[in-house]
Design a protein around this motif. Structure first.
Motif, mmCIF file in Angstrom:
data_model
loop_
_atom_site.group_PDB
_atom_site.id
_atom_site.type_symbol
_atom_site.label_atom_id
_atom_site.label_comp_id
_atom_site.label_asym_id
_atom_site.label_seq_id
_atom_site.Cartn_x
_atom_site.Cartn_y
_atom_site.Cartn_z
ATOM 1 N N MET A 276 0.824 -1.193 0.000
ATOM 2 C CA MET A 276 0.000 0.000 0.000
ATOM 3 C C MET A 276 0.863 1.249 0.000
ATOM 4 S SD MET A 276 -2.371 1.343 3.167
ATOM 5 C CE MET A 276 -0.890 1.669 4.157
ATOM 6 N N ARG A 277 0.352 2.295 -0.667
ATOM 7 C CA ARG A 277 0.928 3.636 -0.550
ATOM 8 C C ARG A 277 -0.241 4.623 -0.554
ATOM 9 N NH1 ARG A 277 4.723 5.523 -5.303
ATOM 10 N NH2 ARG A 277 2.684 5.996 -6.240
ATOM 11 N N ARG A 278 -0.243 5.579 0.375
ATOM 12 C CA ARG A 278 -1.385 6.471 0.508
ATOM 13 C C ARG A 278 -0.992 7.765 1.212
ATOM 14 N NH1 ARG A 278 -5.830 5.064 4.725
ATOM 15 N NH2 ARG A 278 -5.950 7.325 4.624
ATOM 16 N N GLY A 279 -1.905 8.755 1.142
ATOM 17 C CA GLY A 279 -1.787 9.988 1.891
ATOM 18 C C GLY A 279 -2.865 10.042 2.949
ATOM 19 N N LEU A 280 -3.100 11.246 3.516
ATOM 20 C CA LEU A 280 -4.104 11.391 4.565
ATOM 21 C C LEU A 280 -5.526 11.175 4.048
ATOM 22 C CD1 LEU A 280 -2.958 14.390 6.798
ATOM 23 C CD2 LEU A 280 -3.376 12.033 7.514
ATOM 24 N N ASP A 281 -5.773 11.537 2.819
ATOM 25 C CA ASP A 281 -7.099 11.340 2.237
ATOM 26 C C ASP A 281 -7.447 9.850 2.291
ATOM 27 O OD1 ASP A 281 -9.351 11.002 0.673
ATOM 28 O OD2 ASP A 281 -8.646 12.285 -0.953
ATOM 29 N N PRO A 282 -8.572 9.493 2.922
ATOM 30 C CA PRO A 282 -8.916 8.076 3.060
ATOM 31 C C PRO A 282 -8.963 7.307 1.749
ATOM 32 C CG PRO A 282 -10.300 9.395 4.484
ATOM 33 C CD PRO A 282 -9.532 10.362 3.625
ATOM 34 N N ASP A 283 -9.274 7.992 0.652
ATOM 35 C CA ASP A 283 -9.378 7.292 -0.624
ATOM 36 C C ASP A 283 -8.200 7.559 -1.555
ATOM 37 O OD1 ASP A 283 -11.806 6.032 -0.007
ATOM 38 O OD2 ASP A 283 -12.917 7.866 -0.490
ATOM 39 N N SER A 284 -7.081 7.999 -0.983
ATOM 40 C CA SER A 284 -5.876 8.214 -1.785
ATOM 41 C C SER A 284 -5.042 6.951 -1.906
ATOM 42 C CB SER A 284 -5.022 9.328 -1.174
ATOM 43 O OG SER A 284 -4.556 8.942 0.122
ATOM 44 N N ILE A 285 -5.542 5.859 -1.366
ATOM 45 C CA ILE A 285 -4.773 4.623 -1.295
ATOM 46 C C ILE A 285 -4.580 4.001 -2.678
ATOM 47 C CG2 ILE A 285 -6.861 3.295 -0.814
ATOM 48 C CD1 ILE A 285 -5.133 1.443 0.930
ATOM 49 N N HIS A 286 -3.360 3.545 -2.946
ATOM 50 C CA HIS A 286 -3.028 2.775 -4.140
ATOM 51 C C HIS A 286 -2.348 1.487 -3.679
ATOM 52 C CE1 HIS A 286 -3.966 6.111 -6.880
ATOM 53 N NE2 HIS A 286 -3.360 6.889 -6.001
ATOM 54 N N THR A 287 -2.692 0.393 -4.301
ATOM 55 C CA THR A 287 -2.149 -0.900 -3.877
ATOM 56 C C THR A 287 -1.794 -1.771 -5.076
ATOM 57 O OG1 THR A 287 -4.291 -2.030 -3.814
ATOM 58 C CG2 THR A 287 -3.628 -0.851 -1.815
ATOM 59 N N PHE A 288 -0.953 -2.758 -4.804
ATOM 60 C CA PHE A 288 -0.766 -3.863 -5.742
ATOM 61 C C PHE A 288 -0.453 -5.116 -4.947
ATOM 62 C CE2 PHE A 288 3.651 -2.372 -5.342
ATOM 63 C CZ PHE A 288 4.358 -3.556 -5.243
ATOM 64 N N GLU A 289 -0.658 -6.245 -5.561
ATOM 65 C CA GLU A 289 -0.408 -7.523 -4.905
ATOM 66 C C GLU A 289 1.007 -7.999 -5.203
ATOM 67 O OE1 GLU A 289 -2.336 -9.153 -2.864
ATOM 68 O OE2 GLU A 289 -4.122 -7.885 -3.070
ATOM 69 N N LEU A 290 1.750 -8.272 -4.145
ATOM 70 C CA LEU A 290 3.053 -8.900 -4.308
ATOM 71 C C LEU A 290 2.791 -10.406 -4.325
ATOM 72 C CD1 LEU A 290 6.318 -7.807 -2.517
ATOM 73 C CD2 LEU A 290 5.878 -10.169 -3.104
ATOM 74 N N PHE A 291 2.461 -10.892 -5.499
ATOM 75 C CA PHE A 291 2.019 -12.281 -5.616
ATOM 76 C C PHE A 291 3.224 -13.204 -5.687
ATOM 77 C CE2 PHE A 291 0.615 -15.998 -8.082
ATOM 78 C CZ PHE A 291 -0.385 -16.449 -7.235
ATOM 79 N N ASP A 292 3.435 -13.946 -4.602
ATOM 80 C CA ASP A 292 4.542 -14.889 -4.529
ATOM 81 C C ASP A 292 4.157 -15.944 -3.494
ATOM 82 O OD1 ASP A 292 6.812 -16.339 -4.102
ATOM 83 O OD2 ASP A 292 8.089 -14.660 -3.554
ATOM 84 N N PRO A 293 3.688 -17.122 -3.916
ATOM 85 C CA PRO A 293 3.233 -18.131 -2.957
ATOM 86 C C PRO A 293 4.331 -18.680 -2.068
ATOM 87 C CG PRO A 293 3.342 -19.054 -5.173
ATOM 88 C CD PRO A 293 3.563 -17.579 -5.308
ATOM 89 N N TYR A 294 5.585 -18.444 -2.430
ATOM 90 C CA TYR A 294 6.687 -18.959 -1.633
ATOM 91 C C TYR A 294 7.115 -18.018 -0.513
ATOM 92 C CZ TYR A 294 7.368 -22.502 -5.259
ATOM 93 O OH TYR A 294 7.200 -23.541 -6.145
ATOM 94 N N HIS A 295 6.656 -16.749 -0.540
ATOM 95 C CA HIS A 295 7.114 -15.776 0.445
ATOM 96 C C HIS A 295 5.959 -14.934 0.980
ATOM 97 C CE1 HIS A 295 10.853 -16.483 -2.004
ATOM 98 N NE2 HIS A 295 11.276 -16.744 -0.788
ATOM 99 N N ALA A 296 6.025 -14.595 2.275
ATOM 100 C CA ALA A 296 4.989 -13.807 2.939
ATOM 101 C C ALA A 296 5.582 -12.481 3.407
ATOM 102 C CB ALA A 296 4.431 -14.577 4.130
ATOM 103 N N PRO A 297 5.114 -11.329 2.895
ATOM 104 C CA PRO A 297 5.646 -10.028 3.309
ATOM 105 C C PRO A 297 5.418 -9.784 4.798
ATOM 106 C CG PRO A 297 4.390 -9.807 1.277
ATOM 107 C CD PRO A 297 4.133 -11.194 1.795
ATOM 108 N N THR A 298 6.427 -9.232 5.465
ATOM 109 C CA THR A 298 6.339 -8.956 6.898
ATOM 110 C C THR A 298 6.636 -7.512 7.265
ATOM 111 O OG1 THR A 298 8.665 -9.593 7.214
ATOM 112 C CG2 THR A 298 6.993 -11.330 7.503
ATOM 113 N N SER A 299 7.450 -6.802 6.461
ATOM 114 C CA SER A 299 7.891 -5.470 6.881
ATOM 115 C C SER A 299 8.306 -4.655 5.665
ATOM 116 C CB SER A 299 9.065 -5.577 7.856
ATOM 117 O OG SER A 299 10.105 -6.375 7.311
ATOM 118 N N VAL A 300 8.295 -3.315 5.845
ATOM 119 C CA VAL A 300 8.634 -2.425 4.739
ATOM 120 C C VAL A 300 9.424 -1.235 5.256
ATOM 121 C CG1 VAL A 300 6.389 -1.254 4.957
ATOM 122 C CG2 VAL A 300 7.703 -1.010 2.850
ATOM 123 N N VAL A 301 10.440 -0.812 4.485
ATOM 124 C CA VAL A 301 11.120 0.466 4.679
ATOM 125 C C VAL A 301 11.283 1.096 3.299
ATOM 126 C CG1 VAL A 301 12.376 -0.271 6.744
ATOM 127 C CG2 VAL A 301 13.460 -0.447 4.497
#
Length: 385
Positions: free
Chosen positions: A155-180
């Motif tokens: 996810m990436r977004r601003g304060l506006d509740p509907d400013s959210i943009h997303t995409f799926e990191l589709f990889d059945p072998y790995h589960a995302p846990t953290s972001v920097v």
């Protein structure tokens, strides 16, 4: 590891089955409700937690027979941890990040996103149902946006509740846990093994080099400095010290350091930091070339760039979060309501009266302005307006 380009396919596999089951589990396991906090007249002084005997007492006390479990909530004043009212109604606060005393973000169960403006928490979750019911597990703030992870969704977004943009990191072998997100504008996603990964495969560190086009690629696994052999690592948390290093901490006591050559540089080849402790690590915070990591069984590790030290926490509770304002002002939070403070010499217990839930996240803007989130509640150290 291959450096082939991956592109998101925005698939919704097994959601029809998994989401109802997940929501049912949430309704049974997470039914606590946040309580009203009380404000006191702000005091301009700052009180740093002391390491006296009372603070150290009974770090693993349970609710039964615990003297402070029946005491009322403390006021939001200097030297107190108080409970603060938020939009959280079920589940837990999962991640807190901020830019200043009046710009703090928090994520929680069922897609909850909240913002603190210096006076109160506002619900800023997206109004786009039903795809935003996943609980964000990690949030990272850039100067103009908030990045987050919820399941396989980036996810990436601003304060506006509907400013959210997303995409799926589709990889059945790995589960995302953290972001920097580093100065080069790239997001880095730490992953552990996914449900379909071969046993012992380990996680991966992804470089999201083009968010708008959902373009990401795996980076090589960290290596042992002695022989340059790759190490399979299940990453549980990432931390970046600007212009110094990006750190990954994970299961079986693994810590990897990725050097950052400058403000706009990406990470170099990661190297494993030799560590005797084999307990899982769930959080890290650093300053310069130093890192403090926290994990299961009260594990606290200090890496000073040349050596590692196991620190005494006086608790066996799992520590889920760690954050510092300086090398002599570090906080850690964990299960059973355990809240710890480090003054540069030793760790001490800070009591939260009447609370024995699991704490999951912590962030602060100043020595008297620290936010702590967990099961059914949000807490604050110090005075509030």
């Amino acid at each position: 590891m291959s450096a082939h380009l991956f592109r998101s396919r925005h698939r919704r596999l097994v959601v029809g089955i998994a989401l109802p089951l997940w929501l049912a589990g949430m309704s049974l396991a997470a039914c606590a409700q946040s309580s009203d906090g009380t404000s006191a007249t702000p005091d301009v002084s700052v009180i740093v937690p002391s390491n006296d005997a009372s603070a150290e007492a009974a770090p693993d006390a349970t609710v039964d027979g615990d003297a402070d479990s029946a005491l009322p909530d403390m006021p939001c004043a200097v030297g107190n941890v108080c409970r603060v009212t938020t939009a959280l109604t079920v589940g837990y606060v999962s991640s807190i990040q901020g830019r200043s005393t009046s710009d703090v973000w928090a994520a929680g169960s069922l897609g909850l996103m909240m913002h603190w403006d210096g006076h109160g928490w506002t619900d800023i979750r997206s109004t786009k149902p039903p795809s935003d019911l996943l609980t964000p597990s990690s949030v990272f703030l850039t100067p103009d946006a908030a990045w987050g992870i919820a399941g396989t969704r980036i996810m990436r977004r601003g304060l506006d509740p509907d400013s959210i943009h997303t995409f799926e990191l589709f990889d059945p072998y790995h589960a995302p846990t953290s972001v920097v997100v580093l100065g080069n504008g790239h997001g880095y996603i730490g992953c552990s093994e996914g449900p379909y990964a071969p046993p012992g495969a380990g996680g991966v560190l992804y470089d999201v080099f083009d968010f708008d086009n959902a373009a990401f690629r795996p980076l090589p696994p960290p290596v042992l400095a002695a022989n340059q052999q790759p190490v399979a690592m299940n990453i549980r948390a990432l931390f970046a010290a600007p212009e110094s290093a990006m750190w990954a901490v994970g299961e079986r006591g693994l810590i990897a350091r990725y050097s950052l050559a400058g403000a706009d540089a990406g990470p170099t080849q990661g190297e494993i930091v030799p560590l005797a402790n084999q307990n899982d690590l769930f959080a890290g915070w650093g300053a310069g070339d130093e890192l403090w990591a926290a994990g299961e069984k009260g594990t606290l590790i200090h890496v000073d760039g040349t050596s590692t030290t196991a620190m005494t926490s006086s608790t066996t509770a799992t520590l889920n979060a760690i954050f510092g304002l300086s090398k002599s002002d570090i906080w850690a939070a964990g299960d059973n309501g355990v809240l710890l403070h480090f003054d540069g010499t030793s760790w001490s217990r800070i009591p939260i009266q009447g609370y024995r839930g699991n704490l999951r996240t912590i962030w602060g803007a100043a020595s008297d302005d620290v936010w702590i989130g967990g099961e059914g509640a949000m807490f604050h150290w110090g005075p509030l307006p």
